[in-house]
Write a protein that holds these residues in place. Structure first.
Motif, short mmCIF file in Angstrom:
data_model
loop_
_atom_site.label_atom_id
_atom_site.label_comp_id
_atom_site.label_asym_id
_atom_site.label_seq_id
_atom_site.Cartn_x
_atom_site.Cartn_y
_atom_site.Cartn_z
N GLY A 1 0.63 -1.08 0.10
CA GLY A 1 0.03 0.21 0.00
C GLY A 1 0.82 1.34 -0.12
N ARG A 2 1.88 1.37 0.63
CA ARG A 2 2.93 2.23 0.64
C ARG A 2 4.00 2.09 -0.34
N ALA A 3 3.91 1.14 -1.07
CA ALA A 3 4.98 0.81 -2.08
C ALA A 3 6.43 0.92 -1.48
N ASP A 4 6.58 0.37 -0.42
CA ASP A 4 7.80 0.25 0.30
C ASP A 4 8.28 -1.00 -0.11
N PHE A 5 8.78 -1.12 -1.29
CA PHE A 5 9.18 -2.59 -1.97
C PHE A 5 10.33 -3.20 -1.32
N SER A 6 11.09 -2.24 -0.78
CA SER A 6 12.37 -2.76 -0.40
C SER A 6 12.21 -3.91 0.74
N LYS A 7 11.08 -3.72 1.43
CA LYS A 7 10.96 -4.66 2.39
C LYS A 7 10.35 -6.11 2.15
N LEU A 8 9.84 -6.10 0.86
CA LEU A 8 9.38 -7.61 0.34
C LEU A 8 10.50 -8.86 0.60
N SER A 9 11.88 -8.50 0.09
CA SER A 9 12.74 -9.39 0.34
C SER A 9 13.16 -9.80 1.57
N ALA A 10 12.69 -8.98 2.63
CA ALA A 10 12.93 -9.21 4.02
C ALA A 10 11.95 -10.23 4.63
N PHE A 11 10.95 -10.66 3.98
CA PHE A 11 9.97 -11.69 4.54
C PHE A 11 10.55 -12.79 4.62
N PRO A 12 10.71 -13.49 5.70
CA PRO A 12 11.35 -14.79 5.98
C PRO A 12 10.78 -15.86 5.24
N GLU A 13 11.38 -17.00 4.44
CA GLU A 13 10.67 -17.82 3.81
C GLU A 13 9.80 -18.56 4.67
N ASP A 14 10.20 -19.02 5.75
CA ASP A 14 9.45 -19.88 6.57
C ASP A 14 8.25 -19.24 7.05
N PHE A 15 8.19 -17.87 7.25
CA PHE A 15 6.99 -17.19 7.56
C PHE A 15 6.11 -17.16 6.28
N CYS A 16 6.62 -16.84 5.33
CA CYS A 16 5.52 -16.95 4.08
C CYS A 16 4.96 -18.39 3.64
N GLU A 17 5.77 -19.14 3.96
CA GLU A 17 5.47 -20.53 3.65
C GLU A 17 4.31 -21.15 4.86
N LYS A 18 4.38 -20.67 6.09
CA LYS A 18 3.45 -20.86 7.20
C LYS A 18 2.03 -19.97 6.61
N ALA A 19 2.51 -18.95 6.44
CA ALA A 19 1.07 -18.23 5.80
C ALA A 19 0.21 -18.69 4.75
#
Length: 267
Positions: free
Chosen positions: A205-223
């Protein structure tokens, strides 16, 4: 020209009235936001629409870009075979993206097509876009098991190719959010589901795109997320551009998160 606008769009099949058969009314805000984006696409009058879809052919070590002259698909798998989508491909832009990827040592190209039919992750955004603009060609790009950084770099290649050919392009990152929002949802509940959706909607929503790569893979998988790699590729394509971001809607009544954001390129 290059990329004129970009969009984060979900792809629940029931959003199509002939599929939802009334259930789609429970996500009316999502439908309204998709129409708003489609109207913006119509105003851009794009020569080419690029769709990044999680349901396109996907390989662990390769980005598949659809080859050929044209493709079609229907919603027969969702009890609505009468709803069809057809599109001609922009072969020149496909070739240019492939060359840009090769020059940047990214494994991407048109090899390995197992099924030429359009997937629902592609068709649903086009279902809305085509109501406001039909004189476009299509580029369809799949995701990969490659790292998020590779998705970001392929997004950069997409932007370079569009700029080089001076194409009037609209980019759509197709993707749902968490599939684990509710105990009675399709994949049950995980606390990471709502957490992921809150975080990604804030970032997008804020186009703060640099943070996308900081999402841990295991967090994304569990979600149980669907579109994170699509969104990361969009982020790469918009790098360095002056954009106006707008968060249009978020809903998750069926246990799956649906987020809609638009990104206008400001001259």
């Amino acid at each position: 020209m290059g990329i004129r606008a970009a969009f984060m769009l979900p792809h629940p099949p029931l959003i199509i009235p002939e599929v939802g058969r009334g259930e789609e009314k429970k996500i009316q805000k999502t439908i309204d936001a998709c129409h708003q984006c489609a109207q913006m696409i119509g105003a851009c009058r794009p020569e080419t629409i690029i769709v990044i879809s999680p349901h396109q052919i996907m390989y662990a070590d390769y980005f598949h870009i659809s080859p050929g002259e044209r493709a079609m698909g229907d919603f027969g798998a969702f009890r609505a075979p009468q709803i069809t989508i057809r599109a001609d491909y922009d072969k020149e832009l496909v070739s240019k993206i492939c060359r840009e990827a090769d020059e940047n040592c990214l494994p991407a190209g048109t090899q390995g097509e197992r099924d030429s039919r359009l997937d629902h992750g592609t068709m649903i955004p086009l279902y809305f876009a085509s109501q406001y603009w039909q004189d476009y060609r299509l580029v369809r790009i799949g995701l990969s098991g490659q790292p998020l950084l590779s998705h970001y770099k392929l997004g950069q290649c997409i932007a370079k190719a569009a700029d080089a050919l001076e194409r009037n392009v609209v980019l759509i990152a197709s993707g749902d959010l968490s599939h684990r929002l509710k105990a009675d949802g399709p994949y049950g509940y995980q606390k990471e589901g709502p957490e992921y959706d809150k975080c990604v909607m804030d970032v997008m929503g804020r186009a703060d795109f640099s943070k996308l790569s900081a999402f841990p893979e295991d967090f994304c998988e569990k979600a149980g997320e669907c579109g994170h790699r699509s969104f990361t590729m969009l982020a790469g394509a918009l790098e360095g551009k002056n954009i106006r971001a707008n968060r249009l809607s978020y809903e998750g009544p069926f246990g799956v998160g649906y987020g809609v954001c638009s990104y206008e390129i400001i001259s």
